[in-house]
Design a protein around this motif. Structure first.
Motif, short mmCIF file in Angstrom:
data_model
loop_
_atom_site.label_atom_id
_atom_site.label_comp_id
_atom_site.label_asym_id
_atom_site.label_seq_id
_atom_site.Cartn_x
_atom_site.Cartn_y
_atom_site.Cartn_z
N GLN A 262 0.76 -1.28 -0.11
CA GLN A 262 0.01 -0.21 0.04
C GLN A 262 0.81 1.23 -0.09
OE1 GLN A 262 -3.34 -0.39 -0.54
NE2 GLN A 262 -2.64 -2.55 -0.59
N THR A 263 0.34 2.28 -0.55
CA THR A 263 1.02 3.55 -0.57
C THR A 263 1.20 4.37 0.75
OG1 THR A 263 -0.73 4.78 -1.54
CG2 THR A 263 0.71 3.77 -3.03
N VAL A 264 2.35 4.91 0.88
CA VAL A 264 2.30 5.78 2.23
C VAL A 264 1.45 7.07 2.02
CG1 VAL A 264 3.85 7.21 3.38
CG2 VAL A 264 4.59 5.18 2.43
N LEU A 265 1.22 7.82 0.93
CA LEU A 265 0.61 8.89 0.65
C LEU A 265 -0.77 8.49 -0.10
CD1 LEU A 265 3.24 11.43 -0.05
CD2 LEU A 265 2.45 11.12 2.28
N THR A 266 -1.92 9.20 0.20
CA THR A 266 -3.01 9.04 -0.74
C THR A 266 -2.79 9.85 -2.02
OG1 THR A 266 -4.21 11.04 0.17
CG2 THR A 266 -4.73 8.77 1.35
N ASN A 267 -3.70 9.43 -3.02
CA ASN A 267 -3.41 10.27 -4.33
C ASN A 267 -3.62 11.63 -4.23
OD1 ASN A 267 -2.94 7.79 -6.07
ND2 ASN A 267 -5.55 7.54 -6.36
N GLU A 268 -4.66 12.38 -3.11
CA GLU A 268 -4.83 13.54 -2.99
C GLU A 268 -3.62 14.27 -2.42
OE1 GLU A 268 -6.97 11.10 -1.70
OE2 GLU A 268 -8.30 11.52 -3.43
N GLU A 269 -2.85 13.42 -1.26
CA GLU A 269 -1.67 14.03 -0.67
C GLU A 269 -0.65 14.36 -1.72
OE1 GLU A 269 -2.50 12.18 3.71
OE2 GLU A 269 -1.20 10.96 2.37
N GLU A 270 -0.39 13.10 -2.51
CA GLU A 270 0.68 13.17 -3.75
C GLU A 270 0.30 14.54 -4.51
OE1 GLU A 270 1.75 9.56 -5.80
OE2 GLU A 270 1.91 8.64 -3.99
N ILE A 271 -0.81 14.57 -5.05
CA ILE A 271 -0.90 15.66 -5.98
C ILE A 271 -0.71 17.05 -5.40
CG2 ILE A 271 -2.93 17.11 -7.17
CD1 ILE A 271 -4.38 14.35 -7.64
N ALA A 272 -1.13 17.16 -3.87
CA ALA A 272 -0.79 18.41 -3.29
C ALA A 272 0.68 18.68 -2.99
CB ALA A 272 -1.70 18.08 -1.89
N LEU A 273 1.41 17.57 -2.92
CA LEU A 273 2.79 17.70 -2.78
C LEU A 273 3.37 18.23 -4.15
CD1 LEU A 273 5.46 17.24 -1.23
CD2 LEU A 273 5.54 14.88 -2.12
N VAL A 274 2.95 17.58 -5.33
CA VAL A 274 3.38 17.76 -6.52
C VAL A 274 3.19 19.28 -6.90
CG1 VAL A 274 3.21 17.54 -9.09
CG2 VAL A 274 3.44 15.66 -7.59
N GLN A 275 1.91 19.89 -6.57
CA GLN A 275 1.61 21.12 -6.67
C GLN A 275 2.38 22.17 -5.72
OE1 GLN A 275 -2.68 20.97 -5.98
NE2 GLN A 275 -3.20 20.65 -8.13
N ASN A 276 2.56 21.74 -4.61
CA ASN A 276 3.39 22.59 -3.86
C ASN A 276 4.99 22.61 -4.26
OD1 ASN A 276 1.48 23.45 -2.00
ND2 ASN A 276 1.68 21.53 -0.60
N LEU A 277 5.55 21.80 -4.78
CA LEU A 277 6.67 21.51 -5.40
C LEU A 277 6.88 22.52 -6.53
CD1 LEU A 277 7.76 17.85 -4.91
CD2 LEU A 277 8.73 19.68 -3.65
#
Length: 159
Positions: free
Chosen positions: A65-80
């Motif tokens: 299972q992934t550590v981050l959810t899809n929403e968390e990954e998308i938010a991280l990419v947007q912040n980067l």
């Protein structure tokens, strides 16, 4: 360099059935036209898989299972991306520390990370997963005053 994983030849195929076949088989079972065993044979689907789908068991994806959810990954990419547009690109180590701080704030403990700090392979896989948006580049050490070009200089250069 991140590791590349290869499936064992004898590993079972998860998700090898098409979604249309699964939906059609479930519809037939729910309408009670045919029993589970004969429906599984008709559509070429494992009967245990059909049984689990009928009883809403095993809803998670197969594998780890992934550590981050899809929403968390998308938010991280947007912040980067936002930070890099402001002139602060992130290194792989910065991303690792950012994930560690986020996990600590959320109170999540990930067993596969030492002290909640993701490894280099995790970051490589994350960047590979989002390679259409994120990329690793080698930047020059330019100061902001050198990077800015005045409108007059643009006219002279023809851009």
């Amino acid at each position: 360099m991140s590791r590349t994983y290869k499936r064992r030849p004898d590993a079972r195929l998860c998700g090898s059935n098409s979604l249309q076949n699964l939906e059609a088989a479930l519809a037939e079972i729910k309408s009670s036209r045919i029993n589970l065993h004969s429906t599984a044979e008709k559509y070429g689907i494992d009967k245990m898989k059909l049984s689990c789908l009928m009883n809403n068991k095993h809803q998670k994806k197969p594998g780890g299972q992934t550590v981050l959810t899809n929403e968390e990954e998308i938010a991280l990419v947007q912040n980067l991306l936002r930070a890099s547009s402001w002139g602060f690109p992130s290194t792989e180590y910065d991303i690792r520390l950012l994930i560690k701080c986020y996990l600590d704030q959320q109170g999540k403990k990930v067993k596969s990370f030492q002290h909640n700090l993701p490894g280099k392979d995790w970051v490589k896989s994350f960047l590979n997963h989002h390679r259409c948006v994120l990329s690793v580049r080698l930047a020059n050490n330019n100061k902001c005053c050198h990077a800015k070009v005045s409108p007059e200089a643009r006219l002279i250069q023809g851009t």
